[in-house]
Design an enzyme around this catalytic site. Sequence first.
Site, mmCIF file in Angstrom:
data_model
loop_
_atom_site.group_PDB
_atom_site.id
_atom_site.type_symbol
_atom_site.label_atom_id
_atom_site.label_comp_id
_atom_site.label_asym_id
_atom_site.label_seq_id
_atom_site.Cartn_x
_atom_site.Cartn_y
_atom_site.Cartn_z
ATOM 1 N N TYR A 106 2.882 0.277 -2.263
ATOM 2 C CA TYR A 106 2.183 -0.893 -1.722
ATOM 3 C C TYR A 106 1.862 -0.626 -0.265
ATOM 4 C CZ TYR A 106 1.293 -5.499 0.205
ATOM 5 O OH TYR A 106 0.706 -6.556 0.860
ATOM 6 N N GLU A 194 -5.550 -4.701 1.544
ATOM 7 C CA GLU A 194 -4.349 -4.369 0.770
ATOM 8 C C GLU A 194 -4.707 -3.392 -0.335
ATOM 9 O OE1 GLU A 194 -1.440 -7.594 -0.802
ATOM 10 O OE2 GLU A 194 -2.600 -6.950 -2.537
#
Length: 385
Positions: A106, A194
Amino acid sequence: MRFPEYIAKQLLAQQGITIPRSRVYSQEMDLHEMWSDLTKDGTQPGIIVKAQVLTGGRGKAGGVKLVRNESDLKATCDTILAMTIKKEKVMGLLFEELLQIDREIYISIALDRKQRKPIIMLSCDGGMDIETVASNTPERIMKMPLTEASCLRNWQLRELIAFAQIPQECKDSFANVCRKLALLFHAKNCSLVEINPLVITIQGQIIAADAKLVTDDNATSGKDIAAEFAYMSPEEDPMDKEAAQAKLNFVRLDGTIGCMVNGAGLAMATMDALLMSGASPANFLDIGGGAKVEQVSAALDIISRTPGVKSVFINIFGGIVRCDMVAQGLLDALKLHPEWSLPIVVRLAGTNETEARKLLAQHPKFNLAASMSDGAKKAVELSKA
Ligand code: GDP
Ligand code: MN
């Protein structure tokens, strides 16, 4: 402004971050040709079909599907296209080559409003819901402020690489992704970029398998991106658009009393006055300094079409604007729109207020208020009548 995955990924690719080979679905496309193209160098056949929505948690909701056989493709497309995910209609599909995933990371950069800085966030638990990771195992997320807007220092890159235990042969390409993500964040005035997951493939490539991008609402970059990709945000409320075209500062709320006020401060005070009188405003609306008939008319028109509105409270303070002009605007607007049936309470104070009252008193439609609190009370009473 939020952007769907396929646009976020194009922006990543423009910056030089590797994304999977992909195609955006269209009705006219040749699915067979797309299938052959995306599976041509895969060791195992199959593609990923991904719902394009702005909300997260799409995978869990069934919006990301692996299709192994071409014969199942059409049915999968139809199913996903018909889906609604968290109240959002699926707006399209993205087809992607299948990746051979070794690890999922992530990584994001978000504006931290408390620290007043962008921070980069990194976790080895990619692919998972990051809020869950943050609440259950916060130690598995690294957060590092970006001290310079678009630049990561080498020591920062080394810390990120160490935290994510990036293998030697991938270090350079991982550092490249971090740097480019920071550049993109800065260049497009983002509040969030992201990649979840950032995949390390078995072949040792680093690929952005999913992407999210949000631009700051006060920046023009969102509009530029939308224009570049011919993208119409489904979020854009048609009424917001109309209000913007009429140069009104309009924010939709969920109460029952439509407000039309000049000046943002007075508009806020008016909303408070309504709440204290026992009802909530249906909107925030500042018609600005001019209050010409076009604006008054557009404002009343938008209010009268807002679902749930039971009465209208017009609260004008005539400083530079003359109250009699506003009154004339109201009368003219009413002539143009005889269909308006909502009760209207008007409070006018300031320059030429006596003349304004005389004008409005001729028309039975307007309930004149002596003061702001009197007006708020009347509007609330009429909304409940
Ligand atoms: P999300 O559920 O909306 O976040 O969609 P993602 O694109 O992140 O996909 C969800 C998960 O699908 C990933 O975290 C992977 O674990 C899994 N997945 C398996 N194979 C693939 C692949 O080839 N491509 C992608 N994008 N995801 C894959
Ligand atoms: Mn994801």
